[in-house]
Design a protein around this motif. Structure first.
Motif, PDB file in Angstrom:
ATOM      1  N   SER A 166       0.807  -1.219   0.000  1.00  0.00           N
ATOM      2  CA  SER A 166       0.000   0.000   0.000  1.00  0.00           C
ATOM      3  C   SER A 166       0.841   1.270   0.000  1.00  0.00           C
ATOM      4  O   SER A 166       2.025   1.267   0.356  1.00  0.00           O
ATOM      5  CB  SER A 166      -0.905   0.041   1.240  1.00  0.00           C
ATOM      6  N   THR A 168      -0.129   5.445   1.237  1.00  0.00           N
ATOM      7  CA  THR A 168      -1.159   6.378   1.708  1.00  0.00           C
ATOM      8  C   THR A 168      -0.741   7.836   1.571  1.00  0.00           C
ATOM      9  O   THR A 168      -1.444   8.726   2.026  1.00  0.00           O
ATOM     10  CB  THR A 168      -1.561   6.081   3.166  1.00  0.00           C
ATOM     11  N   ASN A 189      -8.172  -1.885   0.576  1.00  0.00           N
ATOM     12  CA  ASN A 189      -8.841  -0.614   0.324  1.00  0.00           C
ATOM     13  C   ASN A 189      -8.275   0.035  -0.939  1.00  0.00           C
ATOM     14  O   ASN A 189      -7.478  -0.580  -1.661  1.00  0.00           O
ATOM     15  CB  ASN A 189      -8.715   0.319   1.536  1.00  0.00           C
ATOM     16  N   HIS A 190      -8.663   1.280  -1.218  1.00  0.00           N
ATOM     17  CA  HIS A 190      -8.249   1.927  -2.462  1.00  0.00           C
ATOM     18  C   HIS A 190      -6.784   2.337  -2.455  1.00  0.00           C
ATOM     19  O   HIS A 190      -6.248   2.730  -3.495  1.00  0.00           O
ATOM     20  CB  HIS A 190      -9.132   3.149  -2.740  1.00  0.00           C
TER      21      HIS A 190
END
Length: 214
Positions: A166, A168, A189-190
């Motif tokens: 990921s 963020t 998640n996105h």
């Protein structure tokens, strides 16, 4: 004499420069042995590594996200969970276990139970030597069809710790100013969608001197 690891980036660049850019190929599956860049679709940065170590946590080679599309340190080679488990040119299946080996340094994408330096998620590093590391280098490709298609967005779930690769948005300062932190997150998640971008994609029956670019 240069090692095989240090010669590979030069061969890759020669292949890319020798492509016929006027010819477009139809999209297909990502295949074992292919060398590519991976774009985080939420933050528009490519998965990257370099010979800069973390100053905390594991102290291993850092993995970041960069905006530049032409950085040679953003190429990764698709390999199997073990030697022979991902034959050159074979389409990668959704749910398959793979390793991602950084082309320029020969280290594998890796994660473990260290906190990431900026977000306090799970640190992602590059680990090993000449493509050989340990069981914490293994990721599952999560996608919706039968195979990982070049046009699809996919997730990479770590086998050993069950986090997702990921970004963020946290940015580093000196000496890698502006690069984004890459880390592992426990939830899908996105922030953990990735797409195959520039690269050399190996076909099952191709001649070793020929290649295809996305």
């Amino acid at each position: 004499m240069r090692s095989r690891r240090h010669l590979f980036p030069l061969v890759l660049l020669a292949l890319l420069r020798g492509l016929c850019h006027g010819r477009e190929s139809s999209p297909g599956a990502v295949t074992c042995g292919s060398v590519l860049k991976l774009l985080n679709t939420r933050h528009s940065v490519r998965l990257h590594s370099h010979e800069v170590k973390y100053g905390s946590g594991s102290g291993q080679q850092s993995v970041t996200g960069v905006e530049a599309s032409d950085d040679a340190n953003s190429y990764w080679r698709i390999r199997g969970k073990s030697d022979g488990s991902c034959q050159r040119g074979t389409p990668v299946k959704c749910g398959q276990a793979i390793r991602l080996t950084h082309v320029n340094t020969g280290k594998n994408l890796h994660t473990h139970h260290f906190p990431s330096p900026l977000s306090n998620n799970q640190e992602v590093s590059a680990f090993g030597d000449d493509g050989e590391g340990d069981d914490l280098d293994i990721w599952i490709v999560q996608c919706s069809g039968t195979y990982w298609e070049r046009d699809d967005t996919v997730r990479f779930k770590h086998v050993g710790t069950e986090v997702f690769l990921s970004i963020t948005g946290e940015q580093y300062g000196h000496p890698i100013r502006g690069q984004r932190e890459v880390h592992g997150m426990p939830a899908a998640n996105h922030h953990n969608y990735w797409k195959a971008m520039e690269g050399v994609f190996i076909k099952p029956s191709m001649d070793p001197a020929k290649h295809d670019e996305l």
